[in-house]
Design a protein around this motif. Sequence first.
Motif, PDB file in Angstrom:
ATOM      1  N   HIS A   1       0.743  -1.200  -0.027  1.00  0.00           N
ATOM      2  CA  HIS A   1      -0.020   0.029   0.037  1.00  0.00           C
ATOM      3  C   HIS A   1       1.025   1.318   0.096  1.00  0.00           C
ATOM      4  CE1 HIS A   1       0.719  -0.490   4.301  1.00  0.00           C
ATOM      5  NE2 HIS A   1       0.744   0.650   4.386  1.00  0.00           N
ATOM      6  N   GLN A   2       0.288   2.291  -0.119  1.00  0.00           N
ATOM      7  CA  GLN A   2       1.137   3.720  -0.066  1.00  0.00           C
ATOM      8  C   GLN A   2       1.675   3.793   1.289  1.00  0.00           C
ATOM      9  OE1 GLN A   2       1.390   6.059  -2.684  1.00  0.00           O
ATOM     10  NE2 GLN A   2       2.694   6.941  -0.958  1.00  0.00           N
ATOM     11  N   VAL A   3       3.020   4.028   1.074  1.00  0.00           N
ATOM     12  CA  VAL A   3       3.958   3.935   2.361  1.00  0.00           C
ATOM     13  C   VAL A   3       3.572   5.257   3.050  1.00  0.00           C
ATOM     14  CG1 VAL A   3       6.182   4.010   3.456  1.00  0.00           C
ATOM     15  CG2 VAL A   3       5.535   2.487   1.511  1.00  0.00           C
ATOM     16  N   LYS A   4       3.550   5.405   4.344  1.00  0.00           N
ATOM     17  CA  LYS A   4       2.920   6.662   5.214  1.00  0.00           C
ATOM     18  C   LYS A   4       3.986   6.898   6.170  1.00  0.00           C
ATOM     19  CE  LYS A   4      -1.846   5.644   4.694  1.00  0.00           C
ATOM     20  NZ  LYS A   4      -2.859   4.843   5.260  1.00  0.00           N
ATOM     21  N   VAL A   5       4.517   7.955   6.283  1.00  0.00           N
ATOM     22  CA  VAL A   5       5.561   8.457   7.214  1.00  0.00           C
ATOM     23  C   VAL A   5       5.196   9.349   7.953  1.00  0.00           C
ATOM     24  CG1 VAL A   5       7.774   9.178   7.710  1.00  0.00           C
ATOM     25  CG2 VAL A   5       7.557   7.561   5.909  1.00  0.00           C
ATOM     26  N   LEU A   6       5.126   9.272   9.371  1.00  0.00           N
ATOM     27  CA  LEU A   6       4.712  10.478  10.299  1.00  0.00           C
ATOM     28  C   LEU A   6       5.792  10.977  10.993  1.00  0.00           C
ATOM     29  CD1 LEU A   6       2.992  12.169  11.874  1.00  0.00           C
ATOM     30  CD2 LEU A   6       2.555  10.452  13.728  1.00  0.00           C
ATOM     31  N   ILE A   7       6.296  12.350  10.597  1.00  0.00           N
ATOM     32  CA  ILE A   7       7.305  12.861  11.420  1.00  0.00           C
ATOM     33  C   ILE A   7       6.836  13.536  12.776  1.00  0.00           C
ATOM     34  CG2 ILE A   7       9.123  14.868  10.979  1.00  0.00           C
ATOM     35  CD1 ILE A   7       8.710  13.922   7.940  1.00  0.00           C
ATOM     36  N   ILE A   8       7.620  13.505  13.516  1.00  0.00           N
ATOM     37  CA  ILE A   8       7.166  14.099  15.054  1.00  0.00           C
ATOM     38  C   ILE A   8       8.370  15.090  15.246  1.00  0.00           C
ATOM     39  CG2 ILE A   8       6.185  13.977  17.158  1.00  0.00           C
ATOM     40  CD1 ILE A   8       5.489  10.908  16.259  1.00  0.00           C
ATOM     41  N   GLU A   9       8.399  16.253  15.131  1.00  0.00           N
ATOM     42  CA  GLU A   9       9.336  17.038  15.031  1.00  0.00           C
ATOM     43  C   GLU A   9       9.079  18.583  15.671  1.00  0.00           C
ATOM     44  OE1 GLU A   9      13.347  17.023  14.707  1.00  0.00           O
ATOM     45  OE2 GLU A   9      12.680  18.740  15.749  1.00  0.00           O
ATOM     46  N   ASP A  10       9.346  19.071  16.405  1.00  0.00           N
ATOM     47  CA  ASP A  10       8.973  20.670  16.966  1.00  0.00           C
ATOM     48  C   ASP A  10       9.801  21.676  16.062  1.00  0.00           C
ATOM     49  OD1 ASP A  10      11.121  20.066  18.306  1.00  0.00           O
ATOM     50  OD2 ASP A  10      10.673  21.612  19.804  1.00  0.00           O
ATOM     51  N   ASP A  11      10.958  21.319  15.546  1.00  0.00           N
ATOM     52  CA  ASP A  11      11.760  22.403  14.656  1.00  0.00           C
ATOM     53  C   ASP A  11      11.055  22.292  13.343  1.00  0.00           C
ATOM     54  OD1 ASP A  11      14.850  23.481  14.860  1.00  0.00           O
ATOM     55  OD2 ASP A  11      13.869  23.311  12.782  1.00  0.00           O
ATOM     56  N   LEU A  12      10.599  23.382  12.890  1.00  0.00           N
ATOM     57  CA  LEU A  12       9.949  23.374  11.663  1.00  0.00           C
ATOM     58  C   LEU A  12      10.823  23.355  10.557  1.00  0.00           C
ATOM     59  CD1 LEU A  12       7.205  26.221  12.136  1.00  0.00           C
ATOM     60  CD2 LEU A  12       6.687  23.565  12.057  1.00  0.00           C
ATOM     61  N   ASP A  13      12.221  23.921  10.893  1.00  0.00           N
ATOM     62  CA  ASP A  13      12.918  23.887   9.580  1.00  0.00           C
ATOM     63  C   ASP A  13      13.214  22.391   9.237  1.00  0.00           C
ATOM     64  OD1 ASP A  13      12.955  26.485   9.342  1.00  0.00           O
ATOM     65  OD2 ASP A  13      14.889  26.858  10.169  1.00  0.00           O
ATOM     66  N   LEU A  14      13.557  21.930  10.567  1.00  0.00           N
ATOM     67  CA  LEU A  14      14.140  20.301  10.043  1.00  0.00           C
ATOM     68  C   LEU A  14      13.259  19.530   9.608  1.00  0.00           C
ATOM     69  CD1 LEU A  14      16.357  18.077  10.367  1.00  0.00           C
ATOM     70  CD2 LEU A  14      15.693  17.997  12.768  1.00  0.00           C
ATOM     71  N   ALA A  15      11.740  19.947  10.149  1.00  0.00           N
ATOM     72  CA  ALA A  15      10.733  18.867   9.849  1.00  0.00           C
ATOM     73  C   ALA A  15      10.699  19.193   8.159  1.00  0.00           C
ATOM     74  CB  ALA A  15       9.497  19.502  10.260  1.00  0.00           C
ATOM     75  N   GLN A  16      10.549  20.554   7.875  1.00  0.00           N
ATOM     76  CA  GLN A  16      10.375  20.917   6.286  1.00  0.00           C
ATOM     77  C   GLN A  16      11.650  19.826   5.448  1.00  0.00           C
ATOM     78  OE1 GLN A  16       8.081  22.397   5.176  1.00  0.00           O
ATOM     79  NE2 GLN A  16       9.055  21.585   3.136  1.00  0.00           N
ATOM     80  N   VAL A  17      12.851  19.981   5.943  1.00  0.00           N
ATOM     81  CA  VAL A  17      13.770  19.326   5.386  1.00  0.00           C
ATOM     82  C   VAL A  17      13.536  17.677   5.013  1.00  0.00           C
ATOM     83  CG1 VAL A  17      16.219  18.504   5.396  1.00  0.00           C
ATOM     84  CG2 VAL A  17      15.399  20.779   6.047  1.00  0.00           C
ATOM     85  N   LEU A  18      12.951  17.082   6.224  1.00  0.00           N
ATOM     86  CA  LEU A  18      12.651  15.598   6.407  1.00  0.00           C
ATOM     87  C   LEU A  18      11.329  15.381   5.466  1.00  0.00           C
ATOM     88  CD1 LEU A  18      12.896  14.961  10.051  1.00  0.00           C
ATOM     89  CD2 LEU A  18      14.751  14.449   8.127  1.00  0.00           C
ATOM     90  N   VAL A  19      10.633  16.269   5.265  1.00  0.00           N
ATOM     91  CA  VAL A  19       9.183  16.184   4.840  1.00  0.00           C
ATOM     92  C   VAL A  19       9.737  16.189   3.158  1.00  0.00           C
ATOM     93  CG1 VAL A  19       6.873  17.105   3.855  1.00  0.00           C
ATOM     94  CG2 VAL A  19       7.505  17.011   6.523  1.00  0.00           C
ATOM     95  N   THR A  20      10.451  16.991   2.807  1.00  0.00           N
ATOM     96  CA  THR A  20      10.748  17.194   1.487  1.00  0.00           C
ATOM     97  C   THR A  20      11.570  15.745   0.869  1.00  0.00           C
ATOM     98  OG1 THR A  20      11.452  19.682   1.992  1.00  0.00           O
ATOM     99  CG2 THR A  20      12.313  18.789  -0.224  1.00  0.00           C
ATOM    100  N   LEU A  21      12.390  15.463   2.005  1.00  0.00           N
ATOM    101  CA  LEU A  21      13.249  14.108   1.767  1.00  0.00           C
ATOM    102  C   LEU A  21      12.384  13.156   1.335  1.00  0.00           C
ATOM    103  CD1 LEU A  21      16.442  13.181   3.827  1.00  0.00           C
ATOM    104  CD2 LEU A  21      14.480  11.296   3.234  1.00  0.00           C
ATOM    105  N   PHE A  22      11.411  12.791   2.343  1.00  0.00           N
ATOM    106  CA  PHE A  22      10.560  11.727   1.998  1.00  0.00           C
ATOM    107  C   PHE A  22       9.580  11.846   0.718  1.00  0.00           C
ATOM    108  CE2 PHE A  22      11.366  11.021   6.619  1.00  0.00           C
ATOM    109  CZ  PHE A  22      11.827   9.684   6.428  1.00  0.00           C
ATOM    110  N   GLU A  23       8.930  12.944   0.827  1.00  0.00           N
ATOM    111  CA  GLU A  23       8.106  13.339  -0.188  1.00  0.00           C
ATOM    112  C   GLU A  23       9.032  12.943  -1.852  1.00  0.00           C
ATOM    113  OE1 GLU A  23       4.873  16.043   1.364  1.00  0.00           O
ATOM    114  OE2 GLU A  23       6.150  17.066   0.212  1.00  0.00           O
TER     115      GLU A  23
END
Length: 985
Positions: free
Chosen positions: A844-866
Amino acid sequence: MLENFSANLKHLHRISTTNYEDFEALFVDYLETGCEILGMQTGIINQVNDQSCTIIAVRSNFDKLSPGLELPVGNTYCAQVFQEKRTITYVHVGSITAMQAHPIYQELRLESYIGTPIWVNSEVYGTLNFSSTQIRNSDFPPQEQEIVELMAQSIGRFIAAHQTAISRQQVVEELRRQNQKSQLFAELTLKIRQSLQLEEILQTTVTEVQSFLEADRVVIFRLWSDKPGKVVSEAVVAGWPVILGQNIDDPCFREQYQEKYRQGRISTITDIDKAQIAACHAELLSSFGVKANLVIPIFQRSELWGLLIAHQCAQARQWSSFETELLQQIADQVGIALAQSQLLEAVRESEQRFRTMADSAPVLLWMSGQDGLCTFFNQNWLIFTGRDLDQERGNGWSEGVHPEDLQQCMETHRTAFNTRKDFQMEYRRRRADGEYRWILDKGTPRFTPDGSFAGYIGCCIDISDRREIEQLKDEFISVVSHELRTPLTSILGALDLLASGVLRSQPEQGQRMLDIAANNADRLVRLINDILDIERIESGKVMMTKQVCDGANLMNISTELMRNMAQKAGVNLSAVPKSVRLWADPDRIIQVFTNLLSNAIKFSPPDSTVWLRAQLQEESEVTTDDSGLSVEARQIVFQVQDQGRGIPADKLETIFGRFQQVDASDSRTKGGTGLGLAICRSIIQHHGGQIWAESTLGEGSTFYFTLPVLQEEREALALDPTKPTVLVCDDDASVRAVVQTMLKQQGYQVIAVTSGEEAVEHAEQDMPDVILLNLMMPSMHGWETLEALKANLETKNIPVIILSGLMPDARESPHPGVSDWLIKPPDERLLFQALERALTKPNHQVKVLIIEDDLDLAQVLVTLFEGYGIETYHAQTGPEAIELSQRVIPDLLVLDLILPECDGFAVVGWLRQHNRLRRVPLVVYTAEDLDQSERELLKLGQTLFLTKSRITPEEFEQRVISLLNSIVQGREGESNHESQTHSDY
Ligand code: ADP
C-alpha cells in the motif's frame, strides 16, 4: 617497822639528792627503789595521753613489758589513777569481780597494785605504778602510799625541770627519724619509680618493704568489688608459706574491713592471737602463718585498688608509728605509680591507635622532629618506596626524589621548617617498581601542648593520574580550540563573503564558498562527535550493547556505507565477507570498519584498491565470558589494506593516540580529527580484541583488529543473510523432518527445535524471519510459547504461523499474535503462501509520520520523504502526534524526543498501549545520547536510533529509506540482524 621506815627515808633522801644525768638513770633508780621499798617485782613509769598509755621506763620480769609499748589506757590498771587523778591500790585483784576480766590480769595475773599520778605543770603527765603477782595480806599502809606519791612528785618535778630539754631532744630525735624516713622513702620510691612496668613496680615495692621492715612476708593484695581479691606480688622469707597468686575470698574481710580500708583505715595487729579480730579472719591469717600484720590501703586516684600488707610470722610484733607512716607513704607512691602506669597504658594504646590509623590510611605519612630529620614513615610509605624505615629515616627519604625535583624539594622543606609554616609541594618520587610517580606532599608543623615546636607531620598522595589527566586536558583544550577555531574561521569567512553580496555576480565563486562552509561545518560536526564519543567510551558511559552478530553482515554493511566515498575518490573497494558468529555491538564494530575504510580511502591514490578481509585464527580453546556465553579463544582477524602513502614505522603506534596524525596537515588536507583510531582502539578493547597497523612507506598500510569468535553451537547458525530463515518448533521428529525438507527445497533456511523453551531461546538468538509453531507440546505449550515470544521485545515482531493438528476455534477472533493457522499435515502450497504473507507486508501507499517541533528540520525531512513519493505527515507536538497516528496508522514514525507538551517517551508510551500502533517501525532522531534503559523505553517495532549531527543527512536518508524498503518488501535480501540494529551515529 621503824627500821624499815628509816631505811626507806634513807632511800628517799638519796634519790631526792642524787643528780641524775638523764631520765633513764633516774627512772631506773626510782623504780628499783620503789620495788624494794614496796616488796613488789614490777615498776612502771607511763606517759598517758587521752586514750593511750606508753611505757617510758620499766622494771619487770615480764618480757612483754618494755619501754615504748603502747597500750590503750583501758587495758592498764592505771586507767583509774588517770581518771580519778589520785593514788589507787589493789591488794587482791582476783577478788574484785569487775577486775577479773581485765586484760592485764588475764595476761600477767598481777594481783596487787599501787599507782599514783605524776603531775607536771598542774597536769597529769603519767603514772607511777608498782605491781606484784602476790596477793597482799593487808592494805598499803599510808606511809607506803606517801612514799610512792613523793617519788611521783619528784619524778614530776624532774620532768618539769627538764621538759624544755626533753622537747628539744624530742625535736632532734623526731628530725632524725624524719630524715631517716625520708631517706628510706626516697630510696624506695627511686627503686619503685625506676620501672614503668606495673608488675615490676609492685614486685620492687614488696621486696624493698620486706627488707626494710625485716618482716617475714610483704604482699600486695589486689581488691575488686565483684570478685575475690588476689595476691599479686609477694616477698616472703624462706620457710613461710608462699601465697603469691592466691585468690582469697574472705567474706568476713569483705564485710567487716573492706569498707574501712576504703575510708583510709590503717590496721596494725601486734598479735593476732590476742587482737580482737573476727575469728574467721584470724583463722585465715594463721593459715598463712601470720602472727602480726600491718595493712595499708593503696588507692588509685580515689578508688581503693588494693592493700600493702606486712606479715610477721615468727612472733608477734609491735609496729612503730615510724614504720606505719613510712609504709603509708610508700602505698601512696604505689598509688601514683598505678595511676601513671594507667596513663602510660592509655598513651601506649593511643600510640598504637595512631600507628594502626597511620598504617591503614591510604596515604603516605611522614613525621620529623625539631631538627627537620624524619623519624616516622607509615606502612604505606614503606610499601610504596619499597624501602625500610632505616633507609628512609633522617634524610634518607630524599634519595627517592627525582634528581630534577630534589633541590626544589629540599628548599621548600628548609624554608618551611625555618618559618614553621605549612607547606605543600609536588615532586616525583621513585616507586618500588622504579617508576617515578608525581606526589603531592603537604606538611604541617607540630607543637607540643606548651606551644613549643616539635617538628612536622606530612601526608603524601600519588597524583600522577590527576596530573596526567590535567596534562591531557590542557593538551585537549589547546588542540580542540585550535581544531574548532580553524573550520569556524573558514565558515565565517565564506558566509561573510556570501552575505556581503560581492559574489552575487560570480556564481561559481559563490558555490565554492558554500562548499567551503558546508565542508567545514561537516568537519566541525565530526570533530564534536568524535570528542564526545571517545570521552563517553573511555569514561564507560557508553555501554557496548553486545549481541550475537555475523561478521560477514557487518563487513557488508560497512562496505556499503563507504561505497559512495570510495567512488568519489576513485578508489576500488573490495570486500571478502567472512561469516562468523561474534558477540559484539554491531554499531560499534561498523564504526571501526568505516573509520578504517575511510582512512584507507582518504590516503589512497585514485585507481588503487582498498581491501576488506577477514581470517580465522587457528588455535581454539573454549572459555566462558562474563555474560556466561561460550567464547572460543579463537579470534577472527579483520584487515583493511590500502595501497596509499603508508605510515612511518615510528608513527604506527602513536596514531592510535588522541589527536595524533602522521602529518599535521592531514586534518586540513584530508579532513579528520586524529581521534578516529583512538576511538577504534577503545571500542576494540571493550570487545576484548586488539588493533594495530603495519605499513611500508610508499606501498600502503594494513590495519588489523581481532575479535573473539563465539562458539558455533549448531550448524544452522552459519545462516545465509540473503535467505529467509524459518524456525520450526515441533516435538514430533517426523513433522520436523518433513517440514524442513519442504522448506529447504523452496530455498528457506531452517532452524528446527523440539520444544517451546528452545523456540524462545533460538528466536532471540537467531532472529528467524518466521516461526512455525506446534500447539500441543509437552512441557511448554504452544500458546505459552507464543506468549513468551510476544512478551520479548526482540522477538515480538517475528510472525508466527501455527502448524497444528487442531482446527482454529471459529468462535474466537483470530489470535492477534498469529499471522496464519495451518492444519497438519501441511499442504505445501498453503504453507508457502502463508510464509509469503508473513514475510511480505500488504502493498500500500507508504506513510511516514514525522514528529518534530523544529519546523526547519521538519521541512527538510518532509521534502526528503516526499522525494521518494512517500505520503508524509508532520506533527509538531506530542498530542498532535498521538492524534495523527490514530488517523493515519503510519508505516514509519520519525520521532524527536524533546517536544512541547509531552515528550517523545510519552508518545512512545502511548503508542505501546495501542495494538495497531505498538509495532510500528520507529526512527528516533534526536540530539540526545541515550543509554540502554532509555532505548528500551523507546522501542516500538523495528527501531533505529539516530543522533542528530552524528549522522550526515545522506546517511540519514540511506538508513531510513533502507529501513522503509525492508518494511515494504518484507525482509527479502536483508538479514534480521541489520533491521534490528539500533544504530547510533
Ligand atoms: P583522522 O580523523 O585524522 O583520520 P585517525 O585517528 O583515524 O584520525 O588517524 C590518525 C592519523 O593516522 C591520520 O591523520 C593519518 O595521519 C594516519 N593514518 C590513518 N590511517 C592511515 C592510512 N590508511 N594510511 C596512511 N595514514 C593513515
